[in-house]
Design an enzyme around this catalytic site. Structure first.
Site, PDB file in Angstrom:
ATOM      1  N   LYS A   9       0.829  -1.203   0.000  1.00 16.44           N
ATOM      2  CA  LYS A   9       0.000   0.000   0.000  1.00 16.44           C
ATOM      3  C   LYS A   9       0.873   1.268   0.000  1.00 16.44           C
ATOM      4  O   LYS A   9       2.097   1.180   0.203  1.00 16.44           O
ATOM      5  CB  LYS A   9      -0.933  -0.060   1.216  1.00 16.44           C
ATOM      6  CG  LYS A   9      -1.926  -1.250   1.157  1.00 16.44           C
ATOM      7  CD  LYS A   9      -2.833  -1.295   2.386  1.00 16.44           C
ATOM      8  CE  LYS A   9      -3.896  -2.381   2.271  1.00 16.44           C
ATOM      9  NZ  LYS A   9      -4.842  -2.366   3.424  1.00 16.44           N
ATOM     10  N   TYR A  49     -12.256  -3.128  -3.595  1.00 17.49           N
ATOM     11  CA  TYR A  49     -12.824  -3.075  -2.241  1.00 17.49           C
ATOM     12  C   TYR A  49     -14.356  -3.059  -2.269  1.00 17.49           C
ATOM     13  O   TYR A  49     -14.983  -2.461  -1.398  1.00 17.49           O
ATOM     14  CB  TYR A  49     -12.293  -1.846  -1.502  1.00 17.49           C
ATOM     15  CG  TYR A  49     -10.887  -2.019  -0.958  1.00 17.49           C
ATOM     16  CD1 TYR A  49     -10.565  -3.095  -0.117  1.00 17.49           C
ATOM     17  CD2 TYR A  49      -9.877  -1.099  -1.231  1.00 17.49           C
ATOM     18  CE1 TYR A  49      -9.276  -3.251   0.395  1.00 17.49           C
ATOM     19  CE2 TYR A  49      -8.584  -1.251  -0.711  1.00 17.49           C
ATOM     20  CZ  TYR A  49      -8.302  -2.328   0.100  1.00 17.49           C
ATOM     21  OH  TYR A  49      -7.032  -2.490   0.627  1.00 17.49           O
ATOM     22  N   TYR A  57     -15.435   3.277   7.276  1.00  9.87           N
ATOM     23  CA  TYR A  57     -14.035   3.568   6.957  1.00  9.87           C
ATOM     24  C   TYR A  57     -13.773   3.619   5.456  1.00  9.87           C
ATOM     25  O   TYR A  57     -12.630   3.823   5.045  1.00  9.87           O
ATOM     26  CB  TYR A  57     -13.126   2.520   7.612  1.00  9.87           C
ATOM     27  CG  TYR A  57     -13.469   1.093   7.218  1.00  9.87           C
ATOM     28  CD1 TYR A  57     -14.259   0.307   8.053  1.00  9.87           C
ATOM     29  CD2 TYR A  57     -13.024   0.541   6.024  1.00  9.87           C
ATOM     30  CE1 TYR A  57     -14.588  -1.000   7.704  1.00  9.87           C
ATOM     31  CE2 TYR A  57     -13.349  -0.762   5.665  1.00  9.87           C
ATOM     32  CZ  TYR A  57     -14.133  -1.525   6.514  1.00  9.87           C
ATOM     33  OH  TYR A  57     -14.460  -2.812   6.155  1.00  9.87           O
ATOM     34  N   ARG A 102       2.637  -6.498   9.246  1.00 11.57           N
ATOM     35  CA  ARG A 102       1.862  -5.468   9.950  1.00 11.57           C
ATOM     36  C   ARG A 102       2.323  -5.346  11.403  1.00 11.57           C
ATOM     37  O   ARG A 102       2.401  -4.237  11.944  1.00 11.57           O
ATOM     38  CB  ARG A 102       0.379  -5.801   9.874  1.00 11.57           C
ATOM     39  CG  ARG A 102      -0.214  -5.550   8.480  1.00 11.57           C
ATOM     40  CD  ARG A 102      -1.585  -6.169   8.348  1.00 11.57           C
ATOM     41  NE  ARG A 102      -2.283  -5.750   7.122  1.00 11.57           N
ATOM     42  CZ  ARG A 102      -3.465  -6.227   6.753  1.00 11.57           C
ATOM     43  NH1 ARG A 102      -4.082  -7.142   7.491  1.00 11.57           N
ATOM     44  NH2 ARG A 102      -4.034  -5.802   5.641  1.00 11.57           N
ATOM     45  N   ASN A 112      -2.021   0.020   6.969  1.00 12.03           N
ATOM     46  CA  ASN A 112      -1.420  -1.230   7.441  1.00 12.03           C
ATOM     47  C   ASN A 112      -0.555  -1.923   6.396  1.00 12.03           C
ATOM     48  O   ASN A 112      -0.432  -3.137   6.381  1.00 12.03           O
ATOM     49  CB  ASN A 112      -2.509  -2.154   8.008  1.00 12.03           C
ATOM     50  CG  ASN A 112      -3.601  -2.418   6.982  1.00 12.03           C
ATOM     51  OD1 ASN A 112      -3.444  -2.090   5.812  1.00 12.03           O
ATOM     52  ND2 ASN A 112      -4.685  -3.029   7.409  1.00 12.03           N
ATOM     53  N   HIS A 115      -1.836  -5.573   1.505  1.00  9.81           N
ATOM     54  CA  HIS A 115      -3.097  -6.289   1.265  1.00  9.81           C
ATOM     55  C   HIS A 115      -2.758  -7.673   0.738  1.00  9.81           C
ATOM     56  O   HIS A 115      -1.790  -7.831   0.004  1.00  9.81           O
ATOM     57  CB  HIS A 115      -3.937  -5.565   0.200  1.00  9.81           C
ATOM     58  CG  HIS A 115      -5.032  -6.444  -0.358  1.00  9.81           C
ATOM     59  ND1 HIS A 115      -6.253  -6.579   0.262  1.00  9.81           N
ATOM     60  CD2 HIS A 115      -5.050  -7.290  -1.429  1.00  9.81           C
ATOM     61  CE1 HIS A 115      -6.995  -7.450  -0.419  1.00  9.81           C
ATOM     62  NE2 HIS A 115      -6.285  -7.896  -1.452  1.00  9.81           N
ATOM     63  N   GLU A 126      -9.518 -10.689  -7.680  1.00  6.55           N
ATOM     64  CA  GLU A 126      -8.581  -9.567  -7.546  1.00  6.55           C
ATOM     65  C   GLU A 126      -7.481  -9.614  -8.616  1.00  6.55           C
ATOM     66  O   GLU A 126      -7.065  -8.570  -9.118  1.00  6.55           O
ATOM     67  CB  GLU A 126      -7.985  -9.566  -6.133  1.00  6.55           C
ATOM     68  CG  GLU A 126      -9.035  -9.245  -5.066  1.00  6.55           C
ATOM     69  CD  GLU A 126      -8.539  -9.453  -3.634  1.00  6.55           C
ATOM     70  OE1 GLU A 126      -7.348  -9.784  -3.430  1.00  6.55           O
ATOM     71  OE2 GLU A 126      -9.361  -9.282  -2.707  1.00  6.55           O
TER      72      GLU A 126
HETATM   73  O1  CDP Z   1      -6.886  -6.147   4.804  1.00  6.34           O
HETATM   74  P1  CDP Z   1      -7.666  -7.203   5.550  1.00  6.34           P
HETATM   75  O2  CDP Z   1      -8.264  -8.243   4.636  1.00  6.34           O
HETATM   76  O3  CDP Z   1      -6.855  -7.771   6.670  1.00  6.34           O
HETATM   77  O4  CDP Z   1      -8.872  -6.435   6.267  1.00  6.34           O
HETATM   78  P2  CDP Z   1     -10.332  -6.061   5.729  1.00  6.34           P
HETATM   79  O5  CDP Z   1     -11.270  -6.223   6.862  1.00  6.34           O
HETATM   80  O6  CDP Z   1     -10.650  -6.785   4.463  1.00  6.34           O
HETATM   81  O7  CDP Z   1     -10.227  -4.493   5.442  1.00  6.34           O
HETATM   82  C1  CDP Z   1      -9.620  -4.002   4.273  1.00  6.34           C
HETATM   83  C2  CDP Z   1      -8.822  -2.785   4.638  1.00  6.34           C
HETATM   84  O8  CDP Z   1      -9.709  -1.739   5.067  1.00  6.34           O
HETATM   85  C3  CDP Z   1      -7.881  -2.984   5.834  1.00  6.34           C
HETATM   86  O9  CDP Z   1      -6.671  -3.590   5.472  1.00  6.34           O
HETATM   87  C4  CDP Z   1      -7.692  -1.547   6.312  1.00  6.34           C
HETATM   88  O10 CDP Z   1      -6.748  -0.856   5.513  1.00  6.34           O
HETATM   89  C5  CDP Z   1      -9.090  -0.944   6.068  1.00  6.34           C
HETATM   90  N1  CDP Z   1      -9.933  -0.952   7.282  1.00  6.34           N
HETATM   91  C6  CDP Z   1     -10.060   0.209   8.031  1.00  6.34           C
HETATM   92  O11 CDP Z   1      -9.450   1.224   7.678  1.00  6.34           O
HETATM   93  N2  CDP Z   1     -10.854   0.234   9.165  1.00  6.34           N
HETATM   94  C7  CDP Z   1     -11.535  -0.869   9.540  1.00  6.34           C
HETATM   95  N3  CDP Z   1     -12.297  -0.824  10.627  1.00  6.34           N
HETATM   96  C8  CDP Z   1     -11.411  -2.050   8.795  1.00  6.34           C
HETATM   97  C9  CDP Z   1     -10.601  -2.075   7.658  1.00  6.34           C
HETATM   98 MG    MG Z   2      -9.766  -8.156   3.198  1.00  3.63          MG
END
Ligand code: CDP
Ligand code: MG
Length: 135
Positions: A9, A49, A57, A102, A112, A115, A126
């Site tokens: 990222k 996304y 968020y 992370r 973070n 991805h 994807e």
């Molecule tokens: O990236 P990952 O699959 O671990 O998490 P996700 O639940 O699929 O969320 C995608 C991305 O959204 C995260 O990696 C964060 O960058 C962001 N996010 C956030 O900013 N705040 C949250 N409460 C959850 C996710």
């Molecule tokens: Mg995810």
């Protein structure tokens, strides 16, 4: 061979962590099948996304992901989807373990660093988004 879509990222690129992160994947034995540096626009990110649309968020996430170049890549290997998710670590910085990407480099839930696809279905979806030419 299983494949997964990984994105370093904008904060990972900006902080000069591309080499460190790719080096971890390579040392693990994973193969890089494709890679490119690009600036993502809202259109491609809204597809990537799509399941997060409507979340509180979402806008913060899109702003973050468009703030600078990202490195998108396809990694290949047996069980690569789970392996890379484990190497990346949990999105919540209070849960992410030291030794994960992370856990070592981020303390923000949004910013973070990395991805990775979370299932075979998402990896197929994807990879088509970021590498339509890839087979
Ligand atoms: O990236 P990952 O699959 O671990 O998490 P996700 O639940 O699929 O969320 C995608 C991305 O959204 C995260 O990696 C964060 O960058 C962001 N996010 C956030 O900013 N705040 C949250 N409460 C959850 C996710
Ligand atoms: Mg995810």
């Amino acid at each position: 061979m299983e494949k997964t879509l990984v994105i370093i990222k904008p904060d990972g690129v900006e902080r000069g962590l591309v080499g460190e992160i790719i080096s971890r994947y390579e040392k693990k034995g994973l193969k890089i099948g494709a890679a490119k540096l690009l600036i993502a626009d809202e259109e491609i990110l809204s597809r990537h996304y799509q399941e997060h649309k409507g979340k509180d968020y979402y806008n913060k996430l899109i702003n973050y992901m468009t703030e600078g170049p990202i490195m998108a890549m396809v990694l290949e290997g047996e069980n690569v989807i789970k392996i890379v998710r484990n190497m990346n670590g949990h999105k919540d910085p209070s849960i992410a373990r030291p030794g994960t990407i992370r856990g070592d480099f981020s303390y923000s839930l949004t910013r973070n660093i990395v991805h990775a696809s979370d299932s075979e279905d998402s990896s197929k979806r994807e990879i088509k988004i970021w590498f339509p030419e890839y087979e």
